[in-house]
Write an enzyme that holds these catalytic residues in place. Structure first.
Site, PDB file in Angstrom:
ATOM      1  N   THR A  17       1.435  -0.380  -1.968  1.00  0.00           N
ATOM      2  CA  THR A  17       0.999  -0.291  -3.369  1.00  0.00           C
ATOM      3  C   THR A  17      -0.520  -0.422  -3.462  1.00  0.00           C
ATOM      4  O   THR A  17      -1.177   0.334  -4.189  1.00  0.00           O
ATOM      5  CB  THR A  17       1.664  -1.415  -4.190  1.00  0.00           C
ATOM      6  N   ALA A  18      -1.094  -1.362  -2.703  1.00  0.00           N
ATOM      7  CA  ALA A  18      -2.543  -1.593  -2.807  1.00  0.00           C
ATOM      8  C   ALA A  18      -3.323  -0.359  -2.349  1.00  0.00           C
ATOM      9  O   ALA A  18      -4.268   0.081  -3.021  1.00  0.00           O
ATOM     10  CB  ALA A  18      -2.938  -2.811  -1.973  1.00  0.00           C
ATOM     11  N   VAL A  49       8.583  -4.853  -1.357  1.00  0.00           N
ATOM     12  CA  VAL A  49       8.941  -5.590  -2.570  1.00  0.00           C
ATOM     13  C   VAL A  49       7.739  -5.504  -3.516  1.00  0.00           C
ATOM     14  O   VAL A  49       6.704  -4.963  -3.148  1.00  0.00           O
ATOM     15  CB  VAL A  49       9.275  -7.076  -2.291  1.00  0.00           C
ATOM     16  N   LYS A  80       9.846  -3.990 -19.359  1.00  0.00           N
ATOM     17  CA  LYS A  80       9.883  -5.441 -19.174  1.00  0.00           C
ATOM     18  C   LYS A  80       9.153  -6.096 -20.345  1.00  0.00           C
ATOM     19  O   LYS A  80       7.983  -5.798 -20.581  1.00  0.00           O
ATOM     20  CB  LYS A  80       9.197  -5.790 -17.846  1.00  0.00           C
ATOM     21  N   LEU A 335      -2.121  -7.770  -0.323  1.00  0.00           N
ATOM     22  CA  LEU A 335      -1.695  -8.894   0.516  1.00  0.00           C
ATOM     23  C   LEU A 335      -2.747  -9.264   1.554  1.00  0.00           C
ATOM     24  O   LEU A 335      -2.782 -10.403   2.016  1.00  0.00           O
ATOM     25  CB  LEU A 335      -0.372  -8.548   1.204  1.00  0.00           C
TER      26      LEU A 335
END
Ligand code: FAD
Length: 507
Positions: A17-18, A49, A80, A335
């Protein structure tokens, strides 16, 4: 003024994702002067995830040029409206941390001060009923309503749950259209300039060399460039946030698609449920000092709402961050830069913030250390303010188990202790600068976990008891009527061509 020696080649290591968020954003904003190349290894893969977000993701998607309905279809996303916490205050407690505002401030006082007084006088309903986002979440409804007609009350504030793998794939296809080069391969070494120490090229296993003047390390927990190569240290926050493992497994959907994330406290951690169109993402975050992987896995499997899809997978992590996320000509995102557990779905947001700050401090080829220092200072503030909010969830609990007693009685950072002390004594929340979580967010979590202030603000006494009842009753009525008009979450998704797959129930 000297003419800048512009960076012409930006190389990103990592296609999670990053990596793909960075690739598309830089290609869109600086693509006219910077050639963006991304190196990733399918053999290594991504963390797999990271599926719940917060509302600013919409700003990122706009910057990336993603049309919202298409994004919802491509990534099997759902809406959401907040996070429901069960069992955090005490075993049977439940509250929801909603996005957006709740109620309406009056004069100089926030709505929640009036609500605190009404609660004291026994005339307040549940806090979430004073927000359309809350009433919708309760009723399983969702739509993109910007306001409530005929009133100044807020409409629905939303973010998304999405499939992280599909999101990265979607970003990749759009980034490649913008000219981003993707190179498949495993990085086996790095070339450095002997004088400056700057990275000059990535050396791949197959012998290719990928050069660049600036590198973004999105290699995940490996932190290949920023950690291993540049030696940027890691500040470990495990003493405040002892959870260090997650076991994750998706499962089939239940009969309904809740428009919110669920966070369910267990005896040494908590479980997430993230509903997507085609499946539900589940995970159990826990402390290995208090629970074995086998027990954590069993608790997760016992608490699924549908059949598991595949085998549970354990992910190990250390909560913390790198004070030097940018060093020399390498900056880390995702991360590789740090990790905070997904309790408030903030990691993808921190990637977005990192991208935007990196762009605003974008250097020339000299990479002035003053820019890196400023970036590191600002990112540390972002990380630390999210950290404090997450610690608060743990610290303010009434559960009896040893894990929960440990986090309830530990010393917390001074920045958090100050906030808690002020709230306890006055019901006031003070936000430092532009920290991410709002007063209303803090209020919902602290009150939701029974951390009740000793008094409300005296300004809330300016209404008579009848006026107060009328003020709250009016808001509740307007919100309730507006909620009645909304479609169910499932119908909303079907209306944009993205019907969810749900468990069939007997009629
Ligand atoms: P990764 O996905 O690990 O990608 C790393 C990339 O680097 C991969 O493409 C890999 O192939 C590449 N790579 C590594 N080494 C090499 C090499 N030697 N050569 C070539 N390529 C290499 N965030 C949220 O916002 N919401 C959530 O709900 C959420 N839940 C989470 C739950 C858990 C348990 C965890 C651990 C994280 C969660 N996150 C969440 C965080 C989120 O998953 C990450 O922030 C996000 O996925 C970014 O990951 P990444 O791209 O930094 O790393």
């Amino acid at each position: 003024m000297t003419k800048p020696n512009r960076i012409q080649r930006l190389t990103i290591l990592g296609g999670g994702t990053a990596g793909w968020m960075a690739a598309i954003a830089f290609a869109r904003v600086l693509g006219h002067q910077v050639k963006v190349t991304l190196v990733e290894s399918e053999a290594i893969g991504t963390v797999g995830v990271g599926e719940a977000t917060i509302p600013p993701i919409k700003i990122f998607n706009q910057l990336a040029g993603l049309e919202e309905d298409e994004f919802l279809r491509q990534t099997k996303a759902s809406l959401k409206l907040g996070i429901e916490f069960s069992g955090w205050g005490g075993a049977d407690d439940r509250y929801i941390h909603l996005f957006g505002n709740v109620g309406q401030s009056l004069g100089l006082s926030e709505f929640f001060q009036y609500w605190l007084r009404a609660r004291e006088e026994g005339i307040a309903k549940d806090f979430d009923l004073y927000s359309l986002t809350g009433a919708a979440a309760r009723a399983g409804k969702a739509e993109r309503a910007t306001g409530i007609r005929g009133s100044k009350l807020e409409g629905i504030t939303y973010a998304f749950h999405f499939d992280a793998g599909l999101y990265a794939r979607y970003l990749r296809s759009e980034a490649e259209k913008l000219g981003v080069d993707r190179i498949e391969g495993k990085v086996a070494g790095v070339e450095r300039d002997a004088e400056t120490g700057f990275v000059t090229a990535l050396k791949l296993e197959d012998g290719q060399q990928v050069g660049g003047e600036f590198f973004i390390d999105c290699s995940g927990f490996r932190a290949l460039l920023i950690g291993e190569e540049m030696g940027s240290a890691y500040s470990d926050w495990t003493h405040w946030l002892p959870c260090n493992r997650a076991v994750a497994v998706p499962c089939e959907n239940g009969a309904k698609l809740r428009p919110f994330t669920q966070s369910i406290a267990h005896k040494a951690g908590w479980q997430w449920r993230i509903p997507l169109q085609h499946r539900t993402g589940n995970g159990h975050v826990f402390s290995s000092a208090h629970m074995s992987e086998d027990e954590a896995t069993q608790i997760l499997l016992d608490n699924l709402e549908g059949e598991p899809i595949g085998d549970p997978r354990v992910i190990r992590f250390t909560t913390g961050m790198r004070p030097e996320m940018w060093k020399g000509n390498v900056a880390a995102l995702g991360l590789a830069s740090g990790f905070l557990e997904p309790l408030e779905s903030t990691s993808i947001h921190l990637i977005q913030v990192g991208i935007s700050k990196l762009m605003s401090l974008w250097p020339d080829t000299a990479c002035d250390p003053a820019l890196a220092a400023e970036y590191n200072r600002k990112m540390a503030f972002e990380y630390e303010s999210v950290r404090d909010f997450i610690i608060a969830h743990y610290h303010v609990n009434q559960r009896p188990e040893p894990f929960w007693r440990q986090v309830a009685t530990m010393d917390v950072p001074d920045s958090l202790q100050r906030k808690l002390d002020v709230f306890k004594s006055s019901g006031k929340i003070y936000r430092d600068h532009d920290e991410l979580f709002t007063e209303i967010g803090w209020f919902q979590v602290l009150m939701g976990q029974n951390f009740t202030p000793e008094r409300y603000h005296p300004l809330a006494d300016r209404l008579s008891r009848d006026q107060l009842a009328g003020f709250l009753g009016n808001i509740e009525q307007i919100v309730g009527k507006a909620a009645d008009q909304l479609p169910s979450h499932e119908d909303f998704l079907a209306s944009i061509g993205a019907p969810p797959t749900l468990k069939e129930t007997a009629a």
